[in-house]
Scaffold this motif. Structure first.
Motif, PDB file in Angstrom:
ATOM      1  N   ALA A   1       0.732  -1.197  -0.011  1.00 35.86           N
ATOM      2  CA  ALA A   1      -0.049   0.031  -0.014  1.00 35.86           C
ATOM      3  C   ALA A   1       1.060   1.239  -0.103  1.00 35.86           C
ATOM      4  CB  ALA A   1      -0.871  -0.114   1.388  1.00 35.86           C
ATOM      5  N   PRO A   2       0.271   2.305  -0.456  1.00 32.36           N
ATOM      6  CA  PRO A   2      -1.208   2.521  -0.713  1.00 32.36           C
ATOM      7  C   PRO A   2      -1.352   2.106  -2.527  1.00 32.36           C
ATOM      8  CG  PRO A   2       0.232   4.601  -1.117  1.00 32.36           C
ATOM      9  CD  PRO A   2       1.045   3.635  -0.375  1.00 32.36           C
ATOM     10  N   ILE A   3      -2.610   1.792  -2.741  1.00 27.23           N
ATOM     11  CA  ILE A   3      -2.747   1.108  -4.002  1.00 27.23           C
ATOM     12  C   ILE A   3      -2.285   1.904  -5.201  1.00 27.23           C
ATOM     13  CG2 ILE A   3      -4.949   2.407  -4.314  1.00 27.23           C
ATOM     14  CD1 ILE A   3      -4.184  -1.428  -5.032  1.00 27.23           C
ATOM     15  N   ASP A   4      -2.195   3.270  -5.144  1.00 26.70           N
ATOM     16  CA  ASP A   4      -1.640   4.049  -6.204  1.00 26.70           C
ATOM     17  C   ASP A   4      -0.360   3.911  -6.731  1.00 26.70           C
ATOM     18  OD1 ASP A   4      -1.364   5.543  -3.976  1.00 26.70           O
ATOM     19  OD2 ASP A   4      -0.992   7.293  -4.888  1.00 26.70           O
ATOM     20  N   VAL A   5       0.435   3.792  -5.481  1.00 26.91           N
ATOM     21  CA  VAL A   5       1.858   3.438  -5.428  1.00 26.91           C
ATOM     22  C   VAL A   5       2.112   2.040  -6.040  1.00 26.91           C
ATOM     23  CG1 VAL A   5       3.878   3.228  -4.233  1.00 26.91           C
ATOM     24  CG2 VAL A   5       2.454   5.113  -3.850  1.00 26.91           C
ATOM     25  N   LYS A   6       1.262   1.080  -5.468  1.00 26.81           N
ATOM     26  CA  LYS A   6       1.667  -0.349  -6.152  1.00 26.81           C
ATOM     27  C   LYS A   6       1.056  -0.584  -7.447  1.00 26.81           C
ATOM     28  CE  LYS A   6      -0.265  -5.043  -5.120  1.00 26.81           C
ATOM     29  NZ  LYS A   6      -1.208  -5.643  -4.239  1.00 26.81           N
ATOM     30  N   ASN A   7       0.147   0.190  -7.662  1.00 28.16           N
ATOM     31  CA  ASN A   7      -0.188   0.061  -9.462  1.00 28.16           C
ATOM     32  C   ASN A   7       0.688   0.856 -10.128  1.00 28.16           C
ATOM     33  OD1 ASN A   7      -2.549  -1.218  -8.865  1.00 28.16           O
ATOM     34  ND2 ASN A   7      -3.778   0.743  -8.778  1.00 28.16           N
ATOM     35  N   GLU A   8       1.297   2.006 -10.038  1.00 27.45           N
ATOM     36  CA  GLU A   8       2.309   2.766 -10.547  1.00 27.45           C
ATOM     37  C   GLU A   8       3.618   1.857 -10.620  1.00 27.45           C
ATOM     38  OE1 GLU A   8       4.585   6.895 -10.845  1.00 27.45           O
ATOM     39  OE2 GLU A   8       3.514   6.467  -8.935  1.00 27.45           O
ATOM     40  N   TYR A   9       3.888   1.099  -9.650  1.00 27.63           N
ATOM     41  CA  TYR A   9       5.180   0.050  -9.864  1.00 27.63           C
ATOM     42  C   TYR A   9       4.740  -0.877 -10.775  1.00 27.63           C
ATOM     43  CZ  TYR A   9       8.338  -3.601  -7.971  1.00 27.63           C
ATOM     44  OH  TYR A   9       9.378  -4.371  -7.773  1.00 27.63           O
ATOM     45  N   MET A  10       3.794  -1.283 -10.514  1.00 25.92           N
ATOM     46  CA  MET A  10       3.436  -2.627 -11.564  1.00 25.92           C
ATOM     47  C   MET A  10       3.421  -2.201 -13.027  1.00 25.92           C
ATOM     48  SD  MET A  10       0.249  -4.409  -9.462  1.00 25.92           S
ATOM     49  CE  MET A  10      -0.136  -5.409 -10.788  1.00 25.92           C
ATOM     50  N   ALA A  11       2.907  -0.813 -13.232  1.00 28.02           N
ATOM     51  CA  ALA A  11       2.956  -0.259 -14.754  1.00 28.02           C
ATOM     52  C   ALA A  11       4.377   0.020 -15.125  1.00 28.02           C
ATOM     53  CB  ALA A  11       2.038   0.909 -14.710  1.00 28.02           C
ATOM     54  N   MET A  12       5.073   0.441 -14.000  1.00 30.18           N
ATOM     55  CA  MET A  12       6.727   0.667 -14.442  1.00 30.18           C
ATOM     56  C   MET A  12       7.270  -0.502 -14.916  1.00 30.18           C
ATOM     57  SD  MET A  12       9.657   2.680 -12.543  1.00 30.18           S
ATOM     58  CE  MET A  12      10.466   1.180 -11.911  1.00 30.18           C
ATOM     59  N   ALA A  13       7.187  -1.598 -14.038  1.00 28.57           N
ATOM     60  CA  ALA A  13       7.697  -2.971 -14.231  1.00 28.57           C
ATOM     61  C   ALA A  13       7.162  -3.393 -15.814  1.00 28.57           C
ATOM     62  CB  ALA A  13       7.237  -3.692 -13.310  1.00 28.57           C
ATOM     63  N   LYS A  14       5.933  -3.259 -16.153  1.00 30.58           N
ATOM     64  CA  LYS A  14       5.526  -3.724 -17.074  1.00 30.58           C
ATOM     65  C   LYS A  14       6.015  -3.082 -18.603  1.00 30.58           C
ATOM     66  CE  LYS A  14       0.655  -5.512 -15.533  1.00 30.58           C
ATOM     67  NZ  LYS A  14      -0.607  -5.291 -15.734  1.00 30.58           N
ATOM     68  N   SER A  15       5.984  -1.666 -18.406  1.00 31.54           N
ATOM     69  CA  SER A  15       6.891  -0.913 -19.250  1.00 31.54           C
ATOM     70  C   SER A  15       8.168  -1.199 -19.663  1.00 31.54           C
ATOM     71  CB  SER A  15       6.526   0.511 -19.022  1.00 31.54           C
ATOM     72  OG  SER A  15       7.553   0.941 -18.003  1.00 31.54           O
ATOM     73  N   VAL A  16       8.805  -1.530 -18.651  1.00 27.36           N
ATOM     74  CA  VAL A  16      10.118  -2.047 -18.914  1.00 27.36           C
ATOM     75  C   VAL A  16      10.259  -3.362 -19.570  1.00 27.36           C
ATOM     76  CG1 VAL A  16      12.158  -2.816 -17.555  1.00 27.36           C
ATOM     77  CG2 VAL A  16      11.111  -0.954 -16.766  1.00 27.36           C
ATOM     78  N   VAL A  17       9.325  -4.279 -19.183  1.00 27.54           N
ATOM     79  CA  VAL A  17       9.468  -5.565 -20.105  1.00 27.54           C
ATOM     80  C   VAL A  17       9.148  -5.365 -21.434  1.00 27.54           C
ATOM     81  CG1 VAL A  17       8.211  -7.823 -20.039  1.00 27.54           C
ATOM     82  CG2 VAL A  17       9.007  -7.059 -17.965  1.00 27.54           C
ATOM     83  N   GLY A  18       7.968  -4.570 -21.523  1.00 26.82           N
ATOM     84  CA  GLY A  18       7.356  -4.337 -22.852  1.00 26.82           C
ATOM     85  C   GLY A  18       8.379  -3.727 -23.956  1.00 26.82           C
TER      86      GLY A  18
END
Length: 321
Positions: free
Chosen positions: A304-321
């Motif tokens: 938590a918080p959820i917005d930080v968690k979501n931003e982290y997941m989005a950044m990880a996906k962008s790196v993979v992509g």
């Protein structure tokens, strides 16, 4: 006391400091021989009286009683182990140029006997870590200290590197104006902290990238009432710039050392079963923070918080992509 007497005592003190230590003592006969090389004639009784005077002045001269007494300097301002630590710090510093490192180490070795100095030289290892080339940094640090003490602003230009690794002035040579509050050492770099007119807020600048630094006649803009240097350093330097938020991290138990090292022993933690714990920390949210979390793989995750968690997941996906 005559000039000759003063000169003789100073030479004796110099001999004791430079030539003696616990394992390398000296006799009065040897002192007389060394004085004669300097054109100074002295008798045994005179030397003994001079040594007594040196002791009375507060110098720790140790006497080894024997048929021919031997002498050495006991306590010095710095112990040999302390000098070794200082030399290691100088040699490993990314702030100090190789030229200045060599000069400082030479000066540090004069604080011990020449025998101990030769021992230090024999064990100094110069590794291949990156050292700066900017000799101007020492004058910049001095200027910033003077500005802080006199409550004056400073002006300077700031370096940056282009994609071709060319060093140029940032913003076409723009002259920054800073009200310096403090100098902070972090991750082998010096930073000047203060209110920046251009940024309109408290900012940090790496000292080794500052150039043409001058002290102006302008009074500094005083720190905001609620500004705390320690808190600023903790939030900004531990994870760099970004909005500060309270974050909950899930960590495996073997990361407790990492969490304590990073956030201190007073960090809030709670057990999560037998293998994990939760750490509650105030941190600047930035890509650097996310990269730090990612570096621990599946041993650390953001709860938590959820917005930080979501931003982290989005950044990880962008790196993979």
């Amino acid at each position: 006391m005559s000039t000759n007497n003063k000169s003789r005592i100073l030479y004796i003190l110099k001999i004791l400091y430079e030539c003696t230590d616990e394992e390398n003592t000296i006799s009065i006969t040897e002192i007389i021989e060394m004085l004669e090389k300097q054109g100074i004639v002295a008798h045994r009784r005179t030397i003994m009286t001079d040594i007594e005077s040196i002791e009375e002045s507060g110098v720790d001269v140790i006497t080894i009683k024997s048929t021919q007494n031997r002498y050495f300097i006991g306590n010095r301002d710095f112990e040999l182990a302390e000098i070794k630590l200082l030399i290691d710090a100088v040699e490993s510093s990314k702030l100090i140029t190789q030229k200045k490192s060599t000069d400082l180490i030479r000066k540090l070795t004069t604080l011990v006997s020449m025998h101990q100095a030769s021992e230090l030289h024999g064990h100094i290892y110069v590794d291949q870590r990156i050292k700066p080339e900017n000799e101007e940094i020492y004058y910049t640090v001095d200027a910033i200290h003077s500005a802080i003490n006199s409550n004056k602003q400073i002006e300077f230009k700031y370096y940056q590197y282009t994609g071709r690794k060319e060093k140029i002035f940032k913003n076409n040579g723009f002259v920054y104006s800073l009200s310096p509050y403090a100098l902070i050492w972090s991750e082998d770099h010096y930073y000047a902290i203060g209110y920046c007119d251009k940024h309109g807020k408290v900012s940090k600048f790496r000292v080794d990238r500052m150039a043409n630094t001058i002290i102006t006649e302008n009074e500094i803009l005083h720190k905001p009432v609620d500004f705390d240097i320690a808190e600023y350093a903790k939030s900004v330097f531990e994870m760099f710039d970004g909005e500060t938020k309270t974050v909950e991290l899930k960590c495996t138990n073997d990361l407790m050392d990492v969490i304590v090292d990073r956030f201190g022993e007073n960090v809030k933690t709670h057990e999560l079963g037998s293998n994990c714990f939760k750490a509650i920390v105030d941190i600047s949210i930035s890509p650097t923070f996310y990269g730090w979390v990612f570096g621990f793989g599946n041993k650390m995750s953001i709860l938590a918080p959820i917005d930080v968690k979501n931003e982290y997941m989005a950044m990880a996906k962008s790196v993979v992509g």
